[in-house]
Write a protein that holds these residues in place. Structure first.
Motif, PDB file in Angstrom:
ATOM      1  N   ASN A   1     -13.480  -4.101   6.960  1.00 61.47           N
ATOM      2  CA  ASN A   1     -12.096  -4.001   6.483  1.00 61.47           C
ATOM      3  C   ASN A   1     -11.605  -2.561   6.485  1.00 61.47           C
ATOM      4  N   SER A   2     -12.500  -1.628   6.136  1.00 54.37           N
ATOM      5  CA  SER A   2     -12.112  -0.211   6.092  1.00 54.37           C
ATOM      6  C   SER A   2     -11.819   0.340   7.485  1.00 54.37           C
ATOM      7  N   LEU A   3     -12.360  -0.306   8.508  1.00 54.25           N
ATOM      8  CA  LEU A   3     -12.096   0.102   9.890  1.00 54.25           C
ATOM      9  C   LEU A   3     -10.822  -0.552  10.430  1.00 54.25           C
ATOM     10  N   VAL A   4     -10.669  -1.836  10.121  1.00 52.38           N
ATOM     11  CA  VAL A   4      -9.569  -2.613  10.712  1.00 52.38           C
ATOM     12  C   VAL A   4      -8.233  -2.387  10.007  1.00 52.38           C
TER      13      VAL A   4
ATOM     14  N   ASN B   1      -8.474  -4.670  21.742  1.00 48.15           N
ATOM     15  CA  ASN B   1      -7.599  -3.900  22.630  1.00 48.15           C
ATOM     16  C   ASN B   1      -7.367  -2.453  22.209  1.00 48.15           C
ATOM     17  N   ASP B   2      -7.707  -2.101  20.987  1.00 49.45           N
ATOM     18  CA  ASP B   2      -7.520  -0.733  20.499  1.00 49.45           C
ATOM     19  C   ASP B   2      -8.826   0.049  20.715  1.00 49.45           C
TER      20      ASP B   2
ATOM     21  N   TYR C   1     -19.709  -6.823  20.567  1.00 50.09           N
ATOM     22  CA  TYR C   1     -18.854  -7.214  21.697  1.00 50.09           C
ATOM     23  C   TYR C   1     -19.669  -7.882  22.794  1.00 50.09           C
ATOM     24  N   LEU C   2     -19.036  -8.832  23.477  1.00 50.59           N
ATOM     25  CA  LEU C   2     -19.661  -9.497  24.616  1.00 50.59           C
ATOM     26  C   LEU C   2     -19.477  -8.632  25.859  1.00 50.59           C
ATOM     27  N   GLU C   3     -20.145  -8.988  26.936  1.00 48.48           N
ATOM     28  CA  GLU C   3     -20.066  -8.200  28.171  1.00 48.48           C
ATOM     29  C   GLU C   3     -18.655  -8.152  28.746  1.00 48.48           C
ATOM     30  N   ASN C   4     -17.864  -9.203  28.482  1.00 45.88           N
ATOM     31  CA  ASN C   4     -16.491  -9.240  29.006  1.00 45.88           C
ATOM     32  C   ASN C   4     -15.499  -8.467  28.143  1.00 45.88           C
ATOM     33  N   GLY C   5     -16.001  -7.785  27.099  1.00 45.24           N
ATOM     34  CA  GLY C   5     -15.138  -6.975  26.250  1.00 45.24           C
ATOM     35  C   GLY C   5     -14.567  -7.714  25.048  1.00 45.24           C
ATOM     36  N   LYS C   6     -14.801  -9.030  25.000  1.00 44.16           N
ATOM     37  CA  LYS C   6     -14.309  -9.821  23.873  1.00 44.16           C
ATOM     38  C   LYS C   6     -15.199  -9.595  22.649  1.00 44.16           C
ATOM     39  N   LEU C   7     -14.591  -9.734  21.488  1.00 41.72           N
ATOM     40  CA  LEU C   7     -15.343  -9.585  20.246  1.00 41.72           C
ATOM     41  C   LEU C   7     -16.363 -10.718  20.141  1.00 41.72           C
ATOM     42  N   ASN C   8     -17.576 -10.386  19.753  1.00 36.66           N
ATOM     43  CA  ASN C   8     -18.620 -11.390  19.555  1.00 36.66           C
ATOM     44  C   ASN C   8     -18.460 -11.947  18.133  1.00 36.66           C
ATOM     45  N   ARG C   9     -17.493 -12.815  17.982  1.00 37.43           N
ATOM     46  CA  ARG C   9     -17.103 -13.285  16.645  1.00 37.43           C
ATOM     47  C   ARG C   9     -18.230 -13.977  15.882  1.00 37.43           C
ATOM     48  N   PRO C  10     -18.975 -14.905  16.518  1.00 40.84           N
ATOM     49  CA  PRO C  10     -20.060 -15.566  15.759  1.00 40.84           C
ATOM     50  C   PRO C  10     -21.093 -14.557  15.239  1.00 40.84           C
TER      51      PRO C  10
ATOM     52  N   ASP D   1      -3.042 -10.856  10.433  1.00 43.91           N
ATOM     53  CA  ASP D   1      -4.359 -11.383  10.781  1.00 43.91           C
ATOM     54  C   ASP D   1      -4.514 -11.528  12.298  1.00 43.91           C
ATOM     55  N   SER D   2      -3.462 -12.042  12.961  1.00 46.34           N
ATOM     56  CA  SER D   2      -3.504 -12.176  14.422  1.00 46.34           C
ATOM     57  C   SER D   2      -3.522 -10.811  15.097  1.00 46.34           C
ATOM     58  N   ARG D   3      -2.735  -9.881  14.562  1.00 47.55           N
ATOM     59  CA  ARG D   3      -2.708  -8.530  15.136  1.00 47.55           C
ATOM     60  C   ARG D   3      -4.053  -7.834  14.964  1.00 47.55           C
ATOM     61  N   ALA D   4      -4.706  -8.081  13.826  1.00 52.82           N
ATOM     62  CA  ALA D   4      -6.031  -7.492  13.600  1.00 52.82           C
ATOM     63  C   ALA D   4      -7.001  -7.966  14.677  1.00 52.82           C
ATOM     64  N   LYS D   5      -6.968  -9.267  14.982  1.00 56.69           N
ATOM     65  CA  LYS D   5      -7.846  -9.818  16.015  1.00 56.69           C
ATOM     66  C   LYS D   5      -7.541  -9.188  17.378  1.00 56.69           C
TER      67      LYS D   5
END
Length: 202
Positions: free
Chosen positions: A87-90, A44-45, A61-70, A35-39
């Motif tokens: 799930n089929s992507l990750v 990063n992939d 994704y946010l402007e800083n490259g982070k996932l827009n989780r909400p 689960d942590s590796r998926a995040k």
């Protein structure tokens, strides 16, 4: 043997998987937290990032490259088709990452992979032994509410409803660790560790 003995640890949200894997880690067993590796991979992939943007738009994704989780959670949370899509992507990328990790830790008798959706993702098929961590639902809900202050009781119940039922997990598993605040967990893990070392050396 061409690879180490592979052990999977699974359990529903709030069951205590992380506590159990921490004990295995203290016993010197390498741990792969799927689960942590998926995040991590989702941020990063490059190939996975491209696939997620392609499927869900750049808003993922946010402007800083982070996932827009909400935002992504609101898109996926109540939509089974979109849940299946993400799930089929990750999951395939996590699978590849896991293979590299196994190769890098091949000198150990056995390795532990931790994942909440081990059966749902199909990753259990690549493992030699599955451990289910079990706790009653009311205890699991209480733990998650204490841990994740932004979640409501309803949120946790919705997550539980989307995961494989505990009874089914227990039936499919080779061993069950009970983490119900009554039975001591450490002796259960140590006993299982001894059993797994024997199995790994056969």
């Amino acid at each position: 043997m061409s690879r180490p003995y592979l052990v999977g640890i699974t359990g529903g949200i709030g069951s205590g998987k992380s506590i159990v894997t921490k004990i295995f880690s203290l016993l010197g067993v390498p741990i792969y937290d799927a689960d942590s590796r998926a995040k991590w991979l989702m941020e990063n992939d490059a190939e996975l990032i491209h696939s997620i943007k392609d499927a869900f738009s750049d808003k993922a994704y946010l402007e800083n490259g982070k996932l827009n989780r909400p935002w992504l959670a609101s898109e996926v949370f109540s939509n089974p088709e979109k849940t299946e899509l993400i799930n089929s992507l990750v999951h395939p990328r996590v699978g590849e990452d896991g293979k590299q990790w196994i190769a890098a830790n091949a000198n150990h008798p056995y390795l532990v992979k931790e994942a909440a959706l081990m059966y749902e993702s199909g990753s259990y098929k690549e493992l030699d032994f599955i451990v289910a961590v079990y706790a009653p639902e009311r205890i699991r809900i209480r733990r998650v509410l204490l841990r994740d202050l932004n979640r409501s009781s309803e949120d946790v119940k919705n997550i539980i409803a989307r995961q494989m039922p505990d009874e089914e997990k227990k039936k499919k598993a080779h061993a069950v660790i009970v983490n119900d605040d009554q039975r001591l967990v450490i002796p259960q893990v140590i006993s299982l560790h001894k059993q797994l070392l024997k199995s790994a050396l056969l």
